[in-house]
Design a protein around this motif. Structure first.
Motif, mmCIF file in Angstrom:
data_model
loop_
_atom_site.group_PDB
_atom_site.id
_atom_site.type_symbol
_atom_site.label_atom_id
_atom_site.label_comp_id
_atom_site.label_asym_id
_atom_site.label_seq_id
_atom_site.Cartn_x
_atom_site.Cartn_y
_atom_site.Cartn_z
ATOM 1 N N LYS A 102 48.691 89.910 19.026
ATOM 2 C CA LYS A 102 47.670 90.444 20.095
ATOM 3 C C LYS A 102 48.347 90.503 21.667
ATOM 4 C CE LYS A 102 43.287 89.111 18.009
ATOM 5 N NZ LYS A 102 44.011 88.525 16.620
ATOM 6 N N ILE A 103 47.935 91.354 22.502
ATOM 7 C CA ILE A 103 48.522 91.415 23.819
ATOM 8 C C ILE A 103 47.656 91.565 24.849
ATOM 9 C CG2 ILE A 103 49.865 93.203 25.251
ATOM 10 C CD1 ILE A 103 50.005 93.886 21.588
ATOM 11 N N VAL A 104 47.933 90.718 25.998
ATOM 12 C CA VAL A 104 47.275 90.633 27.101
ATOM 13 C C VAL A 104 47.784 91.636 28.192
ATOM 14 C CG1 VAL A 104 46.479 89.074 28.998
ATOM 15 C CG2 VAL A 104 46.520 88.209 26.705
ATOM 16 N N ALA A 105 46.837 92.471 28.576
ATOM 17 C CA ALA A 105 47.120 93.344 29.675
ATOM 18 C C ALA A 105 46.488 93.179 30.810
ATOM 19 C CB ALA A 105 46.987 94.881 29.042
ATOM 20 N N SER A 106 47.204 93.004 31.938
ATOM 21 C CA SER A 106 46.212 92.693 33.368
ATOM 22 C C SER A 106 46.619 93.836 34.172
ATOM 23 C CB SER A 106 46.754 91.354 33.800
ATOM 24 O OG SER A 106 48.064 91.342 34.116
ATOM 25 N N VAL A 107 45.692 94.549 34.741
ATOM 26 C CA VAL A 107 45.718 95.391 35.490
ATOM 27 C C VAL A 107 45.356 95.391 36.722
ATOM 28 C CG1 VAL A 107 44.723 97.851 35.757
ATOM 29 C CG2 VAL A 107 45.293 96.926 33.431
ATOM 30 N N ARG A 108 46.004 95.514 38.004
ATOM 31 C CA ARG A 108 45.826 95.494 39.113
ATOM 32 C C ARG A 108 46.023 96.727 39.817
ATOM 33 N NH1 ARG A 108 49.026 91.165 41.929
ATOM 34 N NH2 ARG A 108 48.572 89.797 40.027
ATOM 35 N N ASP A 109 45.224 96.658 41.149
ATOM 36 C CA ASP A 109 45.318 97.704 42.050
ATOM 37 C C ASP A 109 46.579 97.733 43.001
ATOM 38 O OD1 ASP A 109 45.058 99.494 44.316
ATOM 39 O OD2 ASP A 109 42.922 99.458 43.922
ATOM 40 N N ILE A 110 47.613 98.639 42.946
ATOM 41 C CA ILE A 110 48.817 98.200 43.823
ATOM 42 C C ILE A 110 48.760 99.510 44.884
ATOM 43 C CG2 ILE A 110 50.137 97.045 41.864
ATOM 44 C CD1 ILE A 110 51.316 99.810 41.307
ATOM 45 N N SER A 111 47.635 99.941 45.138
ATOM 46 C CA SER A 111 47.782 101.180 46.361
ATOM 47 C C SER A 111 48.279 100.775 47.424
ATOM 48 C CB SER A 111 46.259 101.835 46.374
ATOM 49 O OG SER A 111 45.536 101.903 45.166
ATOM 50 N N SER A 112 48.106 99.715 47.856
ATOM 51 C CA SER A 112 48.561 99.057 49.356
ATOM 52 C C SER A 112 50.025 98.943 49.041
ATOM 53 C CB SER A 112 47.769 97.828 49.931
ATOM 54 O OG SER A 112 47.914 96.699 48.817
ATOM 55 N N GLN A 113 50.413 98.252 47.852
ATOM 56 C CA GLN A 113 51.996 97.995 47.596
ATOM 57 C C GLN A 113 52.646 99.488 47.862
ATOM 58 O OE1 GLN A 113 52.703 95.737 44.027
ATOM 59 N NE2 GLN A 113 54.492 96.763 43.738
ATOM 60 N N LYS A 114 52.182 100.351 47.254
ATOM 61 C CA LYS A 114 52.627 101.838 47.027
ATOM 62 C C LYS A 114 52.830 102.454 48.227
ATOM 63 C CE LYS A 114 53.470 104.002 43.648
ATOM 64 N NZ LYS A 114 54.878 104.014 42.917
ATOM 65 N N ALA A 115 51.666 102.030 49.154
ATOM 66 C CA ALA A 115 51.852 102.678 50.583
ATOM 67 C C ALA A 115 52.888 101.852 51.192
ATOM 68 C CB ALA A 115 50.415 102.255 51.247
ATOM 69 N N GLU A 116 53.135 100.594 51.236
ATOM 70 C CA GLU A 116 54.465 99.900 51.561
ATOM 71 C C GLU A 116 55.603 100.172 51.001
ATOM 72 O OE1 GLU A 116 53.613 95.703 50.915
ATOM 73 O OE2 GLU A 116 52.079 95.565 52.531
ATOM 74 N N GLN A 117 55.695 100.680 49.805
ATOM 75 C CA GLN A 117 57.036 101.202 49.322
ATOM 76 C C GLN A 117 57.283 102.591 50.078
ATOM 77 O OE1 GLN A 117 56.569 101.293 45.238
ATOM 78 N NE2 GLN A 117 56.570 99.050 44.908
ATOM 79 N N ASP A 118 56.320 103.386 50.225
ATOM 80 C CA ASP A 118 56.243 104.665 50.812
ATOM 81 C C ASP A 118 56.820 104.433 52.320
ATOM 82 O OD1 ASP A 118 55.829 105.991 48.608
ATOM 83 O OD2 ASP A 118 53.581 106.335 49.249
ATOM 84 N N ALA A 119 56.177 103.334 52.792
ATOM 85 C CA ALA A 119 56.744 103.181 54.165
ATOM 86 C C ALA A 119 58.160 102.841 54.105
ATOM 87 C CB ALA A 119 55.829 102.212 54.882
ATOM 88 N N VAL A 120 58.387 102.027 53.384
ATOM 89 C CA VAL A 120 59.958 101.549 53.331
ATOM 90 C C VAL A 120 60.865 102.607 52.954
ATOM 91 C CG1 VAL A 120 61.476 100.090 51.950
ATOM 92 C CG2 VAL A 120 59.321 98.816 52.839
#
Length: 231
Positions: free
Chosen positions: A108-126
């Protein structure tokens, strides 16, 4: 394990509330066996309707294939596999699913899902300011990578992780996943203290994983910009 028609226990719910992740228990063929979420309003359909469905029934085909490939990779021995995807309902929302076995002998597999919208925004800024970071790296004898406040890599260059055998950029990955399990708690504490105190903090020594699953000692110097210099 809790039955699929009951809520998780108080401790597990508290943990999920603290992380704000959605946590899924999946079979090897991608069927949702159970799921935990602190706020069911985060779900796009009722919890009881999701349980028993497969990824191909609830996800767009491309996403479902990516997640199915991630499950197969974990079943074949990969410790952790990440899949990033955009919300089909809101183009500004991005999520990261982290797949790993429930335990080493499990199917069996555990999948944890998180919102990374702010992280993606930071990546775009970088990315809009990559020249600045390249100059920083070129003018330093150290290896430098840029992290967000949660320890996720928002900028690296191939040269940063090449000495560890990685031939790909690791942006979007959590740096703590690459630290030896025995050093991980100390690394997280160091990172938290650096954020709290500001300025340059350290140096500290940790074991960092290589691409062939060995470890090398590195000296880490965090600073207020959430930048780790690795010697």
């Amino acid at each position: 394990m809790h039955p699929t028609n009951t809520l998780p226990n108080e401790e597990l719910l508290a943990l999920i509330t603290a992380t704000e992740d959605l946590v899924f228990l999946l079979s090897s063929n991608g069927e949702i066996l159970n799921l935990w979420v602190s706020n069911e309003n985060q779900l796009f359909m009722p919890r009881h309707e999701l349980i028993g469905k497969t990824l191909f029934e609830i996800k767009p085909p491309n996403e479902a294939r990516q997640m199915s490939d991630a499950i197969a990779a974990v079943m074949n021995g990969e410790p952790v596999v990440y899949v990033e995807y955009a919300s089909p309902y809101d183009a500004s929302k991005y999520f990261q699913a982290r797949f790993k076995l429930l335990h080493p002998e499990s199917d069996k597999i555990v999948a944890s899902v998180r919102d990374i919208s702010s992280q993606k925004a930071e990546q775009d800024a970088v990315k809009r300011n990559e020249e600045k970071y390249y100059k920083l790296i070129q003018n330093s004898h150290d290896l430098i990578t840029v992290l967000d406040r949660n320890g996720y890599i928002i900028f690296d260059s191939f040269s940063v992780f090449a000495p560890f055998g990685f031939n790909e950029k690791l942006e979007g990955r959590c740096v703590f996943d690459f630290i030896h399990p025995e050093d991980a708690d100390a690394a997280r504490e160091t990172f938290a203290l650096a954020l709290e105190k500001g300025g340059t903090y350290g140096p500290f020594e940790f074991r960092f994983v290589t691409a062939d699953n060995n470890y090398r000692y590195v000296e880490v110097v965090p600073n207020i910009a959430n930048t780790l210099q690795i010697n």
